[in-house]
Design a protein around this motif. Structure first.
Motif, PDB file in Angstrom:
ATOM      1  N   ARG A 184       0.820  -1.223   0.000  1.00 45.44           N
ATOM      2  CA  ARG A 184       0.000   0.000   0.000  1.00 45.44           C
ATOM      3  C   ARG A 184       0.845   1.261   0.000  1.00 45.44           C
ATOM      4  N   ARG A 185       2.079   1.146   0.418  1.00 48.01           N
ATOM      5  CA  ARG A 185       2.951   2.324   0.369  1.00 48.01           C
ATOM      6  C   ARG A 185       3.285   2.709  -1.058  1.00 48.01           C
ATOM      7  N   VAL A 232       1.011   1.936  -3.731  1.00 42.66           N
ATOM      8  CA  VAL A 232      -0.214   2.089  -4.500  1.00 42.66           C
ATOM      9  C   VAL A 232      -1.194   2.929  -3.682  1.00 42.66           C
ATOM     10  N   VAL A 233      -1.621   4.031  -4.239  1.00 42.42           N
ATOM     11  CA  VAL A 233      -2.554   4.883  -3.509  1.00 42.42           C
ATOM     12  C   VAL A 233      -3.850   5.015  -4.291  1.00 42.42           C
ATOM     13  N   MET A 234      -4.956   4.896  -3.570  1.00 46.13           N
ATOM     14  CA  MET A 234      -6.260   5.023  -4.211  1.00 46.13           C
ATOM     15  C   MET A 234      -6.944   6.306  -3.747  1.00 46.13           C
ATOM     16  N   ALA A 279      -2.548  12.261  -2.296  1.00 39.95           N
ATOM     17  CA  ALA A 279      -2.077  10.991  -2.845  1.00 39.95           C
ATOM     18  C   ALA A 279      -0.752  11.164  -3.592  1.00 39.95           C
ATOM     19  N   VAL A 324       2.970  11.423  -1.767  1.00 38.33           N
ATOM     20  CA  VAL A 324       3.768  10.276  -1.340  1.00 38.33           C
ATOM     21  C   VAL A 324       4.481   9.593  -2.505  1.00 38.33           C
TER      22      VAL A 324
END
Ligand SMILES: Nc1ncnc2c1ncn2[C@@H]1O[C@H](COP(=O)(O)OP(=O)(O)OP(=O)(O)O)[C@@H](O)[C@H]1O
Ligand SMILES: [Mg+2]
Lengths: 231, 217
Positions: B77-78, B80-82, B149, B152
């Motif tokens: 998740r670090r 891939v950001v939704m 988003a 990062v």
């Protein structure tokens, strides 16, 4: 009616004379209730958090049990704790009976369910998207929990305040476990009960006024704080 | 291949809302996910974002099979950001919102400040740095969520209807931003939409999703 107005005026005078007995009673009340609320919150907020946050078997039953405990009368808690700490029982050697500690123990049992259930309610109201957003931005479990805690903070403060309001106005536990010893375990409510028994109303009315003013003050502070930060 | 999805299904109750035999996503491209309401677009993005586990099937990310354990997913998740269909901002200032992901990654304060300024500038929200997030309009909220988003520097950006709250002018701005970050930072992007015209101007590839089933062009 005259009795009430007369004692009301005398009570106001008594309060403003800063009578040492009144001050001592108020101090004991605030101290004992404060300590109970502190420890109940220390346990109840994380407990509520874990229950609201987690998904485990028996969650619903646990919440129902906590809700049931909200209705527990103070005399039942008093009796229950008494049976553990009276001279001849298991914890009798600790000499807890008729001490402030005994009151604190009873009061923690009284308000732990309040703090926990209100915390659960506060957290359940928080939008599910906060959790999802924190997670997708890379937060671990603890960091996600912090986000939810922050968003729910007013509800949690309200839970703590409600708990404090409950203990400061409680009589049964203080009376049964504290014993109403002057200057030591005499709280506002037990003093009021005693004065009423003696047929003397001035001190009782004075304490009643102080109790109400305190309660009003706490709610005012909370409201002010909530209104300022949110609007 | 960045992602390979193999025999993925997702069920709600007994209803299958997603059924994808094979889906491949290449690094550095922009993908559009087109489909009617209830097609399963959000569900698919949740799975690609490692926020939800599929009922069955395998996902390979950088050719490595994904195991759906919380600690393992946290690392993915670090990268891939939704961005949610209706993004929600944390209570506090716009600055604090964009700072969140950076703080979590342990980036020093000074550097955070620079990145925040940069990303807010990118989405045209510089004037709102100190504004309270909950007072922003729908469109402003969407742009701050995009900045939050992007801050990062993810490898993959998943946008669930990134332009749904925006007027025509801001739609064009967001589309340009997405194009720009894809070209300059090589971020792989997948966005969902109902609009055909957006697809042609932005996406390299389009997936059609209907009743949970895929059709490529
Ligand atoms: N939590 C849930 N519980 C039950 N059913 C769900 C849940 N989430 C989604 N669904 C169902 O799954 C199907 C796909 O939903 P999804 O949100 O992925 O559609 P979508 O393509 O994003 O639609 P939209 O364009 O309206 O956003 C829908 O039929 C929806 O009702
Ligand atoms: Mg959707």
């Amino acid at each position: 009616m005259e009795l009430l107005t007369d004692s009301f005026i005398s009570a106001i005078l008594l309060i403003f004379s800063l009578d040492p007995e009144v001050l001592s009673i108020v101090w004991v009340s605030l101290k004992v209730s404060g300590i109970s609320t502190f420890f109940a919150s220390l346990m109840g907020v994380p407990l509520g958090f874990l229950i609201a946050y987690g998904s485990f078997k028996g969650k619903r039953i646990l919440i129902i049990c906590l809700n049931t405990m909200l209705a527990l009368p103070t005399v039942v808690i008093g009796l229950f704790v008494y049976s553990f700490i009276s001279r001849r029982s298991i914890l009798g050697s600790l000499d807890l009976l008729y001490t402030q500690k005994a009151i604190v123990i009873g009061q923690i049992i009284l308000i732990l369910p309040i703090v926990a259930t209100l915390t659960i309610a506060a957290i359940s109201r928080i939008d599910e998207r906060y959790r999802k957003t924190a997670m997708t931005l890379g937060a671990n479990r603890r960091q996600t929990a912090c986000v939810i805690f922050r968003e729910a903070r007013f509800g949690i403060v309200a839970a703590v305040i409600a708990a404090f309001g409950r203990v400061i106005a409680e009589v049964g536990i203080s009376m049964m476990l504290g014993g109403n010893a002057k200057g030591f375990t005499r709280t506002m409510t037990t003093a009021m009960a005693l004065e009423y028994d003696k047929g003397e109303f001035i001190l009782a009315v004075a304490l009643g006024i102080i109790l109400l003013v305190l309660s009003f003050g706490i709610n005012l502070i909370f409201n002010f704080f909530q209104g300022r930060t949110r609007a | 291949m960045l992602y390979v999805l193999s025999k993925i299904t997702r069920k709600y109750g007994s209803r299958t809302v997603l059924d994808i035999p094979l889906m491949e996503i290449e690094q550095g491209k922009i993908y559009a996910l087109l489909g009617p309401n209830g097609a399963g677009k959000t569900t698919l993005l949740n799975i690609l974002g490692f926020l939800e586990a599929p009922a069955t099937g395998d996902i390979f990310y950088h050719s490595t099979p994904v195991s759906f354990f919380e600690s393992y997913l946290q690392n993915l998740r670090r990268e891939v950001v939704m961005i949610d269909q209706h993004p929600i901002l944390f209570t506090g200032t716009v600055y604090k919102n964009v700072e969140f992901g950076l703080k979590i990654r342990g980036i020093p304060k000074k550097k955070r400040g620079i990145i925040i300024e940069e990303t807010l500038d990118l989405v045209g929200m510089s004037d709102f740095v100190q504004a309270q997030a909950h007072r922003l309009s729908g469109g402003e909220t969407q742009r701050v969520a995009l900045a939050r988003a992007l801050a990062v520097s993810p490898e993959v950006l998943l946008c669930d209807e990134p332009t749904s709250n925006l007027d025509v002018e801001n739609q064009a701005a967001v589309i340009n931003t997405l194009k720009q970050i894809n070209e300059q930072r090589k971020i792989t992007i997948m966005f969902t939409t109902h609009y055909m015209y957006q697809v042609s101007s932005l996406a390299h590839h389009t997936f059609f999703l209907d009743h949970g089933k895929l059709a490529t062009t």
